[in-house]
Design a protein around this motif. Structure first.
Motif, mmCIF file in Angstrom:
data_model
loop_
_atom_site.group_PDB
_atom_site.id
_atom_site.type_symbol
_atom_site.label_atom_id
_atom_site.label_comp_id
_atom_site.label_asym_id
_atom_site.label_seq_id
_atom_site.Cartn_x
_atom_site.Cartn_y
_atom_site.Cartn_z
ATOM 1 N N TYR A 17 12.731 0.776 6.157
ATOM 2 C CA TYR A 17 11.736 0.727 5.102
ATOM 3 C C TYR A 17 12.412 1.346 3.895
ATOM 4 O O TYR A 17 12.668 2.548 3.863
ATOM 5 C CB TYR A 17 10.517 1.534 5.549
ATOM 6 C CG TYR A 17 9.305 1.464 4.665
ATOM 7 C CD1 TYR A 17 9.234 0.640 3.551
ATOM 8 C CD2 TYR A 17 8.183 2.231 4.973
ATOM 9 C CE1 TYR A 17 8.102 0.589 2.769
ATOM 10 C CE2 TYR A 17 7.043 2.193 4.200
ATOM 11 C CZ TYR A 17 7.011 1.365 3.093
ATOM 12 O OH TYR A 17 5.881 1.337 2.334
ATOM 13 N N HIS A 27 6.186 3.179 10.581
ATOM 14 C CA HIS A 27 5.290 3.659 9.529
ATOM 15 C C HIS A 27 3.875 3.117 9.724
ATOM 16 O O HIS A 27 2.892 3.866 9.688
ATOM 17 C CB HIS A 27 5.846 3.232 8.164
ATOM 18 C CG HIS A 27 4.894 3.321 7.037
ATOM 19 N ND1 HIS A 27 4.343 4.515 6.615
ATOM 20 C CD2 HIS A 27 4.357 2.359 6.225
ATOM 21 C CE1 HIS A 27 3.525 4.276 5.588
ATOM 22 N NE2 HIS A 27 3.510 2.983 5.338
ATOM 23 N N HIS A 51 -1.704 -2.257 7.132
ATOM 24 C CA HIS A 51 -1.773 -2.205 5.669
ATOM 25 C C HIS A 51 -0.515 -2.745 4.977
ATOM 26 O O HIS A 51 -0.599 -3.261 3.877
ATOM 27 C CB HIS A 51 -2.078 -0.772 5.182
ATOM 28 C CG HIS A 51 -0.919 0.171 5.256
ATOM 29 N ND1 HIS A 51 -0.571 0.835 6.412
ATOM 30 C CD2 HIS A 51 -0.005 0.556 4.321
ATOM 31 C CE1 HIS A 51 0.488 1.576 6.184
ATOM 32 N NE2 HIS A 51 0.869 1.436 4.919
ATOM 33 N N ASP A 52 0.637 -2.653 5.613
ATOM 34 C CA ASP A 52 1.871 -3.120 4.973
ATOM 35 C C ASP A 52 2.366 -4.449 5.533
ATOM 36 O O ASP A 52 3.543 -4.787 5.367
ATOM 37 C CB ASP A 52 2.976 -2.066 5.127
ATOM 38 C CG ASP A 52 2.939 -1.023 4.003
ATOM 39 O OD1 ASP A 52 2.310 -1.298 2.957
ATOM 40 O OD2 ASP A 52 3.543 0.054 4.176
ATOM 41 N N ASP A 144 -1.469 6.393 4.968
ATOM 42 C CA ASP A 144 -0.226 5.757 4.538
ATOM 43 C C ASP A 144 0.786 6.833 4.109
ATOM 44 O O ASP A 144 1.934 6.879 4.583
ATOM 45 C CB ASP A 144 -0.573 4.809 3.376
ATOM 46 C CG ASP A 144 0.611 4.002 2.852
ATOM 47 O OD1 ASP A 144 1.727 4.168 3.355
ATOM 48 O OD2 ASP A 144 0.384 3.201 1.926
HETATM 49 FE FE FE Z 1 2.530 1.951 3.561
#
Ligand code: FE
Length: 181
Positions: A17, A27, A51-52, A144
């Motif tokens: 990432y 993550h 979410h990502d 997050d």
């Molecule tokens: Fe994130």
């Protein structure tokens, strides 16, 4: 659905990432774990976990929050997709309204903040806070930020599968799952 999502975690999710000490997949699973430990409702745990997902789809210039939310809308209702769509806006909101929040951002997240428009103006922040999914988006955002710890081993993707299937089934059944697109 599960195969497609699991494939993203196993494939592109295993990549570094950019600028962070964990892979994107780790993550995201850490974020899902934190939501679960906080006792969040299933849709919000799913939103944190996914979410990502827009980063994993690897599409050019469109903001990853929009890409992810639109992709997830094939299976999930707005209680999952909207916090995902708004998690970048939530960062801009928190940086504008909470003293010190910006210092919680990782170096990379602080850098992308500028690309994403910087902290919200007062008017933007008021508009954001009035939205139906603002609270969910802010919760996802805090998980997050906290989900970049290289010392934490989150549950495997399989841990979340039953919950995701339940949510997708509920959304298929109709309006109680909230298909307001
Ligand atoms: Fe994130």
């Amino acid at each position: 659905m599960i195969e497609e999502i699991a494939g993203l975690f196993a494939g592109p999710g295993a990549a570094a990432y950019l600028g962070e000490p964990v892979t994107i997949g780790v993550h995201m699973r850490q974020a899902g774990m934190l939501a679960e430990r906080a006792g969040a409702a299933d849709p919000l745990v799913a939103a944190a976990l996914l979410h990502d997902v827009g980063h994993l789809l690897g599409v050019g210039d469109v903001p990853h929050s929009d890409v992810g939310a639109t992709w997830l809308a094939r299976w999930f209702g707005p209680d999952v997709t909207e916090p995902v769509r708004l998690h970048v806006a939530a960062k801009r909101y928190l940086c504008a309204t909470e003293p010190g929040y910006t210092s919680l951002l990782s170096e990379e997240s602080a850098r992308t903040l500028e690309v994403q428009g910087g902290p919200m103006t007062r008017a933007e922040a008021a508009g954001f806070a009035a939205g139906r999914y603002a609270a969910g988006a802010l919760a996802v955002r805090r998980w997050d930020e906290a989900a970049k710890d290289p010392a934490v081993v989150p549950p495997a993707f399989g841990h979340f599968v039953t919950m995701l299937e339940r949510l997708a089934a509920r959304s298929r059944r109709g309006p109680r799952g909230g298909i307001a697109r």
